[in-house]
Design a protein around this motif. Sequence first.
Motif, PDB file in Angstrom:
ATOM      1  N   ARG A 181       0.837  -1.207   0.000  1.00 61.45           N
ATOM      2  CA  ARG A 181       0.000   0.000   0.000  1.00 61.45           C
ATOM      3  C   ARG A 181       0.871   1.256   0.000  1.00 61.45           C
ATOM      4  NH1 ARG A 181      -2.852  -2.774   4.230  1.00 61.45           N
ATOM      5  NH2 ARG A 181      -4.742  -3.784   3.439  1.00 61.45           N
ATOM      6  N   LEU A 182       1.990   1.205   0.723  1.00 63.23           N
ATOM      7  CA  LEU A 182       2.876   2.364   0.778  1.00 63.23           C
ATOM      8  C   LEU A 182       3.406   2.704  -0.610  1.00 63.23           C
ATOM      9  CD1 LEU A 182       4.389   4.480   2.458  1.00 63.23           C
ATOM     10  CD2 LEU A 182       6.193   2.771   2.825  1.00 63.23           C
ATOM     11  N   ARG A 183       3.618   1.696  -1.406  1.00 66.50           N
ATOM     12  CA  ARG A 183       4.149   1.912  -2.755  1.00 66.50           C
ATOM     13  C   ARG A 183       3.046   2.342  -3.723  1.00 66.50           C
ATOM     14  NH1 ARG A 183       4.732  -1.039  -7.330  1.00 66.50           N
ATOM     15  NH2 ARG A 183       3.696  -2.833  -6.364  1.00 66.50           N
ATOM     16  N   VAL A 184       1.865   1.780  -3.587  1.00 64.08           N
ATOM     17  CA  VAL A 184       0.795   2.027  -4.564  1.00 64.08           C
ATOM     18  C   VAL A 184      -0.165   3.117  -4.091  1.00 64.08           C
ATOM     19  CG1 VAL A 184      -1.120   0.973  -5.832  1.00 64.08           C
ATOM     20  CG2 VAL A 184       0.946  -0.370  -5.338  1.00 64.08           C
ATOM     21  N   GLN A 185      -0.583   3.070  -2.822  1.00 63.97           N
ATOM     22  CA  GLN A 185      -1.557   4.024  -2.285  1.00 63.97           C
ATOM     23  C   GLN A 185      -1.051   4.582  -0.956  1.00 63.97           C
ATOM     24  OE1 GLN A 185      -4.918   1.141  -2.357  1.00 63.97           O
ATOM     25  NE2 GLN A 185      -5.995   2.685  -3.593  1.00 63.97           N
ATOM     26  N   PRO A 186      -0.160   5.571  -0.998  1.00 64.88           N
ATOM     27  CA  PRO A 186       0.412   6.125   0.248  1.00 64.88           C
ATOM     28  C   PRO A 186      -0.652   6.683   1.197  1.00 64.88           C
ATOM     29  CG  PRO A 186       1.636   6.872  -1.680  1.00 64.88           C
ATOM     30  CD  PRO A 186       0.413   6.193  -2.194  1.00 64.88           C
ATOM     31  N   GLN A 190      -1.393   5.420   5.121  1.00 65.98           N
ATOM     32  CA  GLN A 190      -1.378   6.250   6.323  1.00 65.98           C
ATOM     33  C   GLN A 190      -2.678   6.092   7.123  1.00 65.98           C
ATOM     34  OE1 GLN A 190       1.235   7.896   7.547  1.00 65.98           O
ATOM     35  NE2 GLN A 190      -0.065   8.267   9.343  1.00 65.98           N
ATOM     36  N   LYS A 191      -3.804   6.003   6.423  1.00 61.13           N
ATOM     37  CA  LYS A 191      -5.094   5.848   7.111  1.00 61.13           C
ATOM     38  C   LYS A 191      -5.138   4.523   7.877  1.00 61.13           C
ATOM     39  CE  LYS A 191      -7.906   8.678   3.991  1.00 61.13           C
ATOM     40  NZ  LYS A 191      -9.052   8.672   3.035  1.00 61.13           N
ATOM     41  N   ILE A 192      -4.643   3.460   7.237  1.00 67.50           N
ATOM     42  CA  ILE A 192      -4.657   2.157   7.913  1.00 67.50           C
ATOM     43  C   ILE A 192      -3.665   2.149   9.071  1.00 67.50           C
ATOM     44  CG2 ILE A 192      -4.090  -0.290   7.606  1.00 67.50           C
ATOM     45  CD1 ILE A 192      -5.310  -0.171   4.859  1.00 67.50           C
ATOM     46  N   ALA A 193      -2.524   2.822   8.904  1.00 63.32           N
ATOM     47  CA  ALA A 193      -1.557   2.907  10.001  1.00 63.32           C
ATOM     48  C   ALA A 193      -2.160   3.626  11.200  1.00 63.32           C
ATOM     49  CB  ALA A 193      -0.288   3.613   9.529  1.00 63.32           C
ATOM     50  N   ASP A 194      -2.898   4.706  10.942  1.00 59.69           N
ATOM     51  CA  ASP A 194      -3.565   5.435  12.034  1.00 59.69           C
ATOM     52  C   ASP A 194      -4.618   4.556  12.697  1.00 59.69           C
ATOM     53  OD1 ASP A 194      -2.010   7.593  11.404  1.00 59.69           O
ATOM     54  OD2 ASP A 194      -3.556   8.600  10.198  1.00 59.69           O
ATOM     55  N   PHE A 195      -5.325   3.777  11.880  1.00 58.15           N
ATOM     56  CA  PHE A 195      -6.366   2.907  12.426  1.00 58.15           C
ATOM     57  C   PHE A 195      -5.765   1.817  13.301  1.00 58.15           C
ATOM     58  CE2 PHE A 195      -9.366  -0.724  11.878  1.00 58.15           C
ATOM     59  CZ  PHE A 195     -10.454  -0.140  12.556  1.00 58.15           C
ATOM     60  N   ILE A 196      -4.619   1.256  12.878  1.00 54.00           N
ATOM     61  CA  ILE A 196      -3.940   0.238  13.676  1.00 54.00           C
ATOM     62  C   ILE A 196      -3.477   0.828  15.012  1.00 54.00           C
ATOM     63  CG2 ILE A 196      -1.875  -1.212  13.801  1.00 54.00           C
ATOM     64  CD1 ILE A 196      -2.141  -1.659  10.782  1.00 54.00           C
TER      65      ILE A 196
END
Length: 504
Positions: A181-186, A190-196
Amino acid sequence: MKKIYKAPHYQAMDSHIDKKQKTNMAEKEEFFATVGDQAEQATGSTNNDLVNTGASDAEGHPVQEIESLCMNCHENGTTRLLLTKIPYFREVILMSFECPHCFFKNSEIQPAAEIAEKGSRYVLKVETKKDFNRQVVKSETATVKFSELDIEIPPKKGQLTNVEGLLDEMIQDLESDQEERLRVQPEMHQKIADFITRIRSFIDAEPNTLPMTFTIDDPSGNSWIEYMPDEPAHKWAMYEYNRTAEQNVFLGLISEDDVAKHQLKQMEEKKQATATNVSASLESKNPKSTGFLSDETDIENLANEVQTFSATCSSCFEPCETHMKTVNIPHFTDVVLMSTSCEHCGYKSNEVKTGGAIPDQGKRITLKVTDPEDLARDILKSETCSMSVPELNLDLTPGTLGGRFTTIEGLLTQVMEELHSRVFTQTSDSMEGETKTRWTTFFARLQDAVEGKIPFTIVMEDPLASSYIQNVYAPDNDPNMTVETIDRTYEQNEELGLNDMKTD
């Protein structure tokens, strides 16, 4: 004043139902034991047979293993099976697969018990970090929700885990594709990282995160959340419900064609009833009596009749019969005893309904049980009634045990049997020592109450005033019982559907 006790004429009907239920339970236990015996006897005559590993659980059930295909590399791996009973729950099959070629591993739990008559929903209020350690049985048909996190886990493989384990597994699933995701949809990364991060803040019980509502909804009735004794009534709750046609299709109990045929049949009956005389079109469904005769004349005694209706099973949509009898409770009202049994799928239902209009206020009944003879008092607990016994730290939420018309001794016995079958057994070896001691003490006091050895207080609160405890001093007031009228809250009216009800 003298206490008066009368033998209720509905006991024969109840004893017949209880006898059938005990017989069914014995057959189910024997069936499971037979499966275990068959697994033990299947020793290595061929490479595909079950083989004992020599290991066993705390109750002596053997661990079996069998060679099976790995779905990852298509080589042969090993599946280990354990037919056992989870302490304070029910029979299950634990499965663990491991492939020596690609090192793929997988574990799963399958219920060995039959699908329950009703679906179940468990709700737990997670208020401290310790609550994340609650054991959870999640069947492959269950849906899990974390309300405050706005998370819903759809039905997938069965698991034996705890609340934290479910969240940890979700975090692992989300993190597995983060690099891509970091490579294709940054932005999505970030949204998923915040959710985790937010999920982990709840697990760590950081300020302003808890309480959190954890819910398991399982139409098969084979999931469960661990219950702790002596905890507040709001922390843990269990509700049962009748499955919808779609849920029965999902469980494989009926097919979509059966549902479609049933709906088509209903539409045709409605059209026919509208086009012709309604009573004539439904003549075949009129109730019939069992023909009880009056003691004084040869005329049928309507007060003693058991009415039988032709009905449709709510589980398999096959024809079945519903038996109904009206019973008058002195100094209270008439109640309706209803019993349904389906010969095709085995579905059974026993209900107690009260008649009359909905009262403007609810009712709270408090009885001090000071004499063993008080245990023989009749008691009617409706589905909307909550009951508590402060001396025993016992709280029953509305809907628990459904509608019951029995005695005080009978109701407490049913509570004890239900807790033993669903929550706790003496062989609960995986339970913490302190928790097991609390359960043992609780059941000892409950047994003393059933036997009339200790005094206690029963408090019943019913927003529909449909519950009752026998007044043995009637028509005089009972010195040990108080009856109060209470105003329903807005939330109670909302749950009962009264806020939107229009009578104009």
